[in-house]
Write a protein that holds these residues in place. Sequence first.
Motif, mmCIF file in Angstrom:
data_model
loop_
_atom_site.group_PDB
_atom_site.id
_atom_site.type_symbol
_atom_site.label_atom_id
_atom_site.label_comp_id
_atom_site.label_asym_id
_atom_site.label_seq_id
_atom_site.Cartn_x
_atom_site.Cartn_y
_atom_site.Cartn_z
ATOM 1 N N GLU A 110 0.859 -1.193 0.000
ATOM 2 C CA GLU A 110 0.000 0.000 0.000
ATOM 3 C C GLU A 110 0.890 1.235 0.000
ATOM 4 O O GLU A 110 1.912 1.275 0.692
ATOM 5 N N LYS A 111 0.488 2.236 -0.742
ATOM 6 C CA LYS A 111 1.307 3.443 -0.916
ATOM 7 C C LYS A 111 1.738 4.030 0.427
ATOM 8 O O LYS A 111 2.888 4.450 0.595
ATOM 9 N N GLU A 112 0.831 4.048 1.383
ATOM 10 C CA GLU A 112 1.096 4.685 2.678
ATOM 11 C C GLU A 112 2.187 3.976 3.480
ATOM 12 O O GLU A 112 2.717 4.526 4.443
ATOM 13 N N LYS A 113 2.494 2.751 3.092
ATOM 14 C CA LYS A 113 3.526 2.003 3.842
ATOM 15 C C LYS A 113 4.944 2.403 3.454
ATOM 16 O O LYS A 113 5.912 1.949 4.073
ATOM 17 N N ILE A 114 5.060 3.212 2.405
ATOM 18 C CA ILE A 114 6.400 3.630 1.976
ATOM 19 C C ILE A 114 6.888 4.740 2.905
ATOM 20 O O ILE A 114 6.296 5.808 2.994
ATOM 21 N N LYS A 115 7.987 4.445 3.597
ATOM 22 C CA LYS A 115 8.434 5.339 4.667
ATOM 23 C C LYS A 115 9.224 6.537 4.169
ATOM 24 O O LYS A 115 9.307 7.559 4.833
ATOM 25 N N SER A 116 9.860 6.390 3.015
ATOM 26 C CA SER A 116 10.664 7.492 2.505
ATOM 27 C C SER A 116 10.918 7.277 1.022
ATOM 28 O O SER A 116 10.857 6.144 0.540
ATOM 29 N N LEU A 117 11.172 8.379 0.328
ATOM 30 C CA LEU A 117 11.486 8.312 -1.101
ATOM 31 C C LEU A 117 12.866 8.913 -1.338
ATOM 32 O O LEU A 117 13.113 10.060 -0.946
ATOM 33 N N PHE A 118 13.736 8.151 -1.973
ATOM 34 C CA PHE A 118 15.081 8.622 -2.304
ATOM 35 C C PHE A 118 15.122 8.855 -3.815
ATOM 36 O O PHE A 118 14.913 7.899 -4.576
ATOM 37 N N ILE A 119 15.373 10.092 -4.209
ATOM 38 C CA ILE A 119 15.281 10.428 -5.633
ATOM 39 C C ILE A 119 16.651 10.742 -6.216
ATOM 40 O O ILE A 119 17.289 11.721 -5.833
ATOM 41 N N GLY A 120 17.100 9.899 -7.129
ATOM 42 C CA GLY A 120 18.359 10.139 -7.829
ATOM 43 C C GLY A 120 18.104 11.014 -9.042
ATOM 44 O O GLY A 120 17.296 10.673 -9.904
ATOM 45 N N ASN A 121 18.742 12.150 -9.075
ATOM 46 C CA ASN A 121 18.559 13.082 -10.189
ATOM 47 C C ASN A 121 19.814 13.929 -10.328
ATOM 48 O O ASN A 121 20.310 14.468 -9.352
ATOM 49 N N MET A 122 20.316 14.030 -11.546
ATOM 50 C CA MET A 122 21.538 14.818 -11.719
ATOM 51 C C MET A 122 21.275 16.303 -11.872
ATOM 52 O O MET A 122 21.932 17.113 -11.258
ATOM 53 N N GLY A 123 20.295 16.659 -12.717
ATOM 54 C CA GLY A 123 20.304 18.064 -13.127
ATOM 55 C C GLY A 123 18.963 18.724 -13.286
ATOM 56 O O GLY A 123 18.759 19.508 -14.214
#
Lengths: 130, 385
Positions: free
Chosen positions: B40-53
């Motif tokens: 379930e979406k709500e169970k995701i505790k954190s989002l780590f976003i890899g992005n260069m630019g």
Amino acid sequence: MGVAESWRTNQSRYLMEGRKCTKCKTLYFPIRQHCAKCMDDSMERYIFDTKGKIVEFTRIEEAPQGFELMVPYNYGIVELDEGVRISCQIIDSYSKDLEVGMPVEMTFRLLRKSEDQGILQYGFKALPIE
Amino acid sequence: MDKIAIIGVGSTDFGDLYDKAIDEIAVGALFEAIKSSGVEKEKIKSLFIGNMGSEIFVKQEHLGNMVTTLADLPAPSFKIEAAGASGAVAMRTACHSIQSGHMDIVGVIGVEKMTEFTKQSETQGALATGLDAMWESNMGGTLASGFAMMAKAHMREYNTTREQIAQVAVKNHQNARKNPKSQFKINVRVESILNSKLIADPLRLFDMTAACDGGSALILASAEVAESYDSDPVYIHTSKFGYAPMQMHRRESLTTLNGTKFAAERAYEKVGITAKDIDLAEVHDIFTIAEILAIESLGLVPVGEGGKATEDGVTALDGSIPVNTSGGLKGRGAPLGATGVSQAIEMYEQFNNLAGERQLKDIEWGLTHSMGGTGGTSVVTIYGR
């Protein structure tokens, strides 16, 4: 490149000025505040000799902003006589005439006009000598 | 390190996604990953976003907040940047968050939006921000010139031929044709690569990756939690980081990726295997020559023989060590921040028999290799059951 950055780096770009750690005698180019080994700021002025040799080079045909009108141009890694290496353009030469190990002399030239604040950026380029 | 399970994956198409903004690309990949995981979406505790630019390419920072807003997911989220290795570093950092015991299920997104520019020089300039802005880019250097010098050094030192280097692109495009999400589902011939526009001698247009939009996402979980979603998960067994000086002129070698070599050696040691145990690898072929250097530095082929191995088909889909079965950055596409994450998706698909026409048989260990800039940052990750 902004105004402050230009001012902060112009001694290295104009004069080939670096630093020498007064404790461990390590040479650095460009100017830096602290010795990476001693973590100390007891650094003294050191002007690099303008002589060196080509370590590797390429001919750039697709340039970033500010360099478009120079293409094609030669660019490479130069090892100064002190053993410190830098990257720069290699001028007044056809790439077919360049060779790894070829002696060069650093010369003072216009690098580019900065696109945002219109600063004329001067610095060094390598000129093959024989 | 405790192994971390990949329990869901999702990816947008890679290519010119003119109809999608950067947050829509990220959320598209994320939602596909969440749905594939069954979490379930709500169970995701954190989002780590890899992005260069995102700041350079689309003038957008605060990407973490932007993505969680569009996703309606009130979780901690932030951008992680390490040039082309951004996605791999984000994935590695996400693993650490689970290993710390603070989180059990997290999301990783790799995303890049690179096609808003209208001039080639703008793209070159943006790519060059992964170099030293003052002492490389400002002196006239580009990302291409860095890899061009590596190619020249390798050709001189090991008699690697221009044709062997081009064969990397031929192979990766062949693989990309078998991947429905690829940017370039085309066949290229050695001759067309050697006749394409010169970018930085000896590298030509078809040696390069192109500007590309795309997003990839993973749902990661601790082993205990994973088992309630997936009875036989694919695991990240270790992920190691390797350093090399940012500036090419400060490197000890132009033909060995020392950061990659360091990370790989540490990774093999951690898992208790050697390079010979690796059954497939996804490597950072941002330029053709980069794949040759990578497979040598990873120990997959002997030093100096990367070109010949490629020419001989050793790294082809039916070779003894298939490399870039997804199509790689070259064929699948290179939305920079997404690349490290999409490599993990290829591992997930290969291990789970989801790779369609490019499916390999009997795989035990997989490896991914991601780099930032000209190799200053390297991340090597090993996958298995």
